[in-house]
Design a protein around this motif. Structure first.
Motif: not given
Ligand SMILES: [Ca+2]
Ligand SMILES: OC[C@H]1O[C@H](O[C@H]2O[C@H](CO)[C@@H](O)[C@H](O)[C@H]2O)[C@H](O)[C@@H](O)[C@@H]1O
Length: 861
Positions: A235, A228, A226, A224, A230-231
């Motif tokens: 990314d 956030n 960045d 992850d 979430q993948i």
């Molecule tokens: Ca991410």
């Protein structure tokens, strides 16, 4: 937290701990409509009803739920991650509070790794607690299901071969003009090697995750990039992580690769953690599942549950709390009760006394609800009561109330909406959630009886306005699902719903101020005063700034002056009249309606009223002996009367709204007495309602469809109609380039009804492709609306309040209501070839171009 199962029976293999049975401990939750030991439903609480409408069995009680009152338990089997107050705790955090204190004998261990669980079972089964071991699935059935499902398990689905370098990564943000070109030139890449998959496992592959928390942390730290939670394809991590196999009890590691599998791993770990699991076995099939199957499965088995609410003594505090209004008076939850619903008043007083920490405020509404009164509640808003049923506890003989279940549009909502409910009902009924769809009809009947209309939503600031009307169709589809003609209670239900719909038709849609007497057509023209308090705070800044300057005050000060009627500004009154109309139309907001909505006889509304007239005629003929005596106004009407109304409306729509040359049904401005020219996807509602002629349908297919068909389905309006954007003219969410599920669903249905099933299938493929691609590339995302012109990240919408459904950590738990429905409904148009192509994320043009000539016909190509 429940102790990990290894504690008592752990042995060591290759230096790794192993439990005796090699399997994670699994538990089962009860479904709220599965057990009925103690409670009896006696009647509906809708005060206008004198008929026994109950067509279902006794209500469920959660005998294992120690905190429930009189057996009224949690609403759903939602994962602890579900965002709404659906469980008895109202908890939305990741703690498995419902498992605390569970007696040890209630925990069950699976016998061996070979007796494996269906890899696609619900999270509650896969990770959750057993509350009644007798309800564990029959091992033979489970084994059969698993064997059957293993046929599809062998393939590893990284999805990274398709479109693997996103435009985002390339630093491109394709403009509208080159998007079509990009789509046409799309190149399919060769699938990557799968040499690091543990191929020897013969489709029965499993991982052993020894430390869920640590694996989750490692996964996020590495993939992850960045941050956030979430993948996604944005990314830039290695896109590969090593996970231990179950065969080696975690000793041997193999690679899990690609955004899709890694993001599914993240989702499963997040869910496992939310169930309090420290160690898990995880089927590879669960993280490389065909995305079409995974998304449909999640919608049917999890998203609907997480969107379901039911008002009870224990949920009312969380449901009543307002998240939109930030005034001090909105801090405490508040519920308003119709003046004549004494039983509900007492019930909610009981709720507030039972748990004073809720600080629940309970207030009666006056008999007469005026726009002034509604405005006076803006700083102290509250939930509005909806339909409840009476429960009888045979052991105590005591009566209590419980709300009918309903679905909310998205995770941020707790209130019942108007047209979202209909659109969700379409999907709920496809996935056997009949009680929720039926519950929403009950709420609408109650709202019409007590508030005079189906409300935009059941909060005090929505009391003056409605939303697009769908009650007749909704009642008919529920009626069919609950037994139709063969169920006497279903017939009673249908008749009650139609009595309410007729009242609504007369008092709301064909009365002053919504009816235009000259054309005989109707407009979205609600009552109301002041600035709508529920909108995002800065929404009206551009319009209010000149007035604030005029009075030499701040914006905040001006808002107060205007709302308190200390200044008179007719121009603003006019603006907000139309703004309220826009919100009643459900299309909030669009330049099609800005500054003019209340004067537009729209194709949307008049199509829906035509459908009402036809449906009412049908029901009067077949269920009221063709003679309906209206107790509200003393009139008696026959089906012929309603058919005539429909025919008159159809002629007026053709006269005022139809533009043969352009091939659109436009809106008609009743004030300026002219037809508009805004090209909107709602033109297809004329097909959905069945009011267009075959010739009109053909002209629409030839002329209007090409203006609205884009990469991801139908766009809300043409780019030309929306016009140029600027700092002072920002984009509106119901305009180009956004596409909405209701527009797709009605166009598919309407086109099919007129014999254009191929076109319906084609635009459905586009929409489903876009949804599937975003789901695969963006960590399982399903959002309120999409930018249907964007190939890579269609969920990214920066208009107005952004996009609902995008803001989650680790795993998306509910999708978005009408978008969930659109996926389930759209798949009905797909054959197995199209389904496979969607599963592989083949974009529309490559998919269509590679079809054989005879196959192209089924997409009208
Ligand atoms: Ca991410
Ligand atoms: O708070 C802003 C607006 O939010 C709602 O509108 C949007 O969400 C609704 C629920 O999904 C949907 O019915 C509507 O079409 C959307 O535009 C609400 O309905 C508005 O009244 C409100 O101002």
């Amino acid at each position: 937290m429940v102790e990990p199962m290894l504690s008592t029976t752990a042995t060591m293999i290759n230096g790794k701990k192993k439990n005796k049975n090699n399997t994670p401990e699994t538990f089962f939750n009860k479904d709220y409509n599965n057990n009925d030991e103690n409670a009896t439903v006696t009647d509906s609480s809708s005060s206008s009803s004198d008929e026994d409408d109950s067509d279902e069995g006794p209500l469920v009680m959660h005998s294992s739920d120690s905190s429930s009152i009189a057996g009224i338990g949690p609403v759903s089997t939602s994962s602890p991650l579900g965002s709404g107050p659906t469980d008895n705790t109202g908890s939305t955090n990741l703690q498995p509070t419902h498992r605390k204190g569970l007696p040890r004998h209630h925990r069950r261990r699976l016998s061996s790794m070979n007796e494996f669980l269906d890899p696609f079972s619900n999270a509650e089964i896969y990770y959750g607690p057993v509350v009644n071991p007798k309800k564990a699935p029959n091992s033979n059935d489970t084994a059969t299901a698993s064997i059957n499902s293993t046929k599809n398990l062998n393939r590893t689905r990284t999805m990274s071969v398709l479109d693997r370098v996103s435009d985002f990564k390339r630093g491109l943000n394709p403009s509208a003009s080159n998007r079509n070109m990009a789509e046409k030139n799309h190149i399919l890449h060769r699938r990557s090697s799968e040499d690091d998959i543990f191929v020897s496992s013969q489709g029965n592959r499993r991982f052993f995750i020894e430390n869920v928390d640590k694996t989750l942390a490692d996964l996020l730290a590495s993939e992850d990039t960045d941050s956030n939670y979430q993948i996604t394809i944005e990314d830039t991590g290695p896109k590969v992580i090593k996970i231990g196999t179950a065969n080696s009890f975690g000793y041997q590691k193999i690679n899990v690769r690609g955004t899709y599998m890694l993001s599914n791993l993240l989702q499963e770990l997040t869910i496992a953690k939310s169930f309090g699991r420290h160690q898990i076995y995880l089927d590879e099939a669960r993280i490389n599942e065909n995305p079409v199957n995974r998304l449909s499965r999640l919608i049917s088995n999890q998203f609907w549950s997480n969107l379901t609410r039911k008002v009870t003594l224990t949920t009312i505090g969380a449901i009543a709390k307002d998240t939109k209004i930030k005034t001090p008076g909105a801090k405490n939850p508040r519920i308003f009760i119709p003046y004549n619903c004494e039983d509900q008043y007492e019930f909610f007083i009981q709720a507030s006394q039972m748990d004073p920490s809720l600080k629940l405020e309970v207030e009666y509404l006056p008999r007469e609800i005026t726009p002034e009164y509604v405005k006076s509640l803006n700083e102290t808003p509250g939930l509005l009561a909806t339909a409840m049923q009476t429960l009888l506890d045979p052991s105590t003989g005591e009566k209590t109330l419980t709300g009918y279940p309903y679905a909310v549009p998205g995770g941020r909502f707790n209130e019942l909406y108007g047209w979202d409910s209909y659109l969700m009902a379409l999907g709920l009924l496809e996935t056997s959630k009949v009680d929720v769809a039926k519950g929403m009809v009950e709420h609408f009947i109650f709202e019409i009886d007590h508030y005079g209309k189906i409300l935009n939503a059941n909060r005090s600031y929505y009391l003056c306005r409605s939303q697009p009307p769908f009650l007749t169709d909704m009642a008919l589809i529920v009626f069919k699902k609950i037994g139709g003609d063969s169920n006497v209670r279903a017939i009673q239900f249908l008749k009650r719903a139609f009595k309410a719909a007729i009242k609504e038709y007369k008092n709301v849609w064909t009365s002053n101020p919504r009816l235009d007497p000259e054309t005989g057509l109707s407009c979205y023209h609600p009552d109301g005063k002041g600035i709508p308090p529920e909108t995002e705070p800065s929404h009206f800044d551009t319009i209010l700034t000149p007035f604030a300057k005029k009075y030499n005050v701040t914006l905040e000060e001006f808002r107060k002056l205007y709302n308190d009627e200390k200044v008179s500004e007719p121009e603003l009154d006019e603006f907000f009249l139309h703004d309220r109309g826009v919100r009643e139309s459900g299309h909030d907001t669009t330049y099609r309606f800005e500054g003019v909505c209340a004067y537009l006889a729209t194709i949307d509304l008049n199509s829906l009223l035509y459908k009402y007239e036809k449906d009412i005629a049908y029901v009067i003929k077949n269920y009221f002996d063709d003679s309906f005596k209206d107790e509200n106004d003393g009139t008696t009407t026959t089906s012929e009367h309603w058919l005539q109304l429909a025919e008159i409306r159809r002629n007026r729509i053709t006269k005022y709204l139809w533009d043969e040359e352009k091939g659109f049904f436009f809106d008609y401005n009743v004030k300026l007495k002219c037809r508009t020219s805004y090209e909107s996807a709602t033109t297809f509602w004329a097909l959905w309602a069945g009011l267009a002629t075959a010739e009109q349908a053909q002209v629409m297919v030839e002329k209007s469809l090409p203006k609205l068909e884009v990469l991801g389905g139908l766009v809300a309006c043409s780019e030309g109609s929306r016009g140029p954007l600027s700092v002072n003219r920002p984009s509106r969410q119901w305009d180009y380039p956004y596409g909405w599920a209701p527009h797709q669903i009605f166009a598919w249905q309407g086109l099919s009804d007129y014999g254009y099933e191929g076109i319906a299938r084609r635009i459905a493929y586009r929409w489903l492709y876009m949804m599937t691609k975003a789901f695969v590339d963006y960590n399982g995302i399903v959002v309120e609306k999409y930018d249907v012109t964007r190939g890579t990240d269609p969920h990214r919408v920066d208009a107005e309040y952004g996009n609902q459904g995008a803001d989650f950590k680790g795993v998306a738990t509910e999708g978005f209501g009408w978008v969930n429905s659109s996926y389930i409904l759209g798949l009905k148009y797909m054959n197995s070839h199209a389904r496979r192509a969607l599963g592989a994320c083949i974009p529309p043009m490559p998919f269509f171009n590679r079809l054989k000539e005879e196959e192209k016909k089924i997409y009208s190509l």
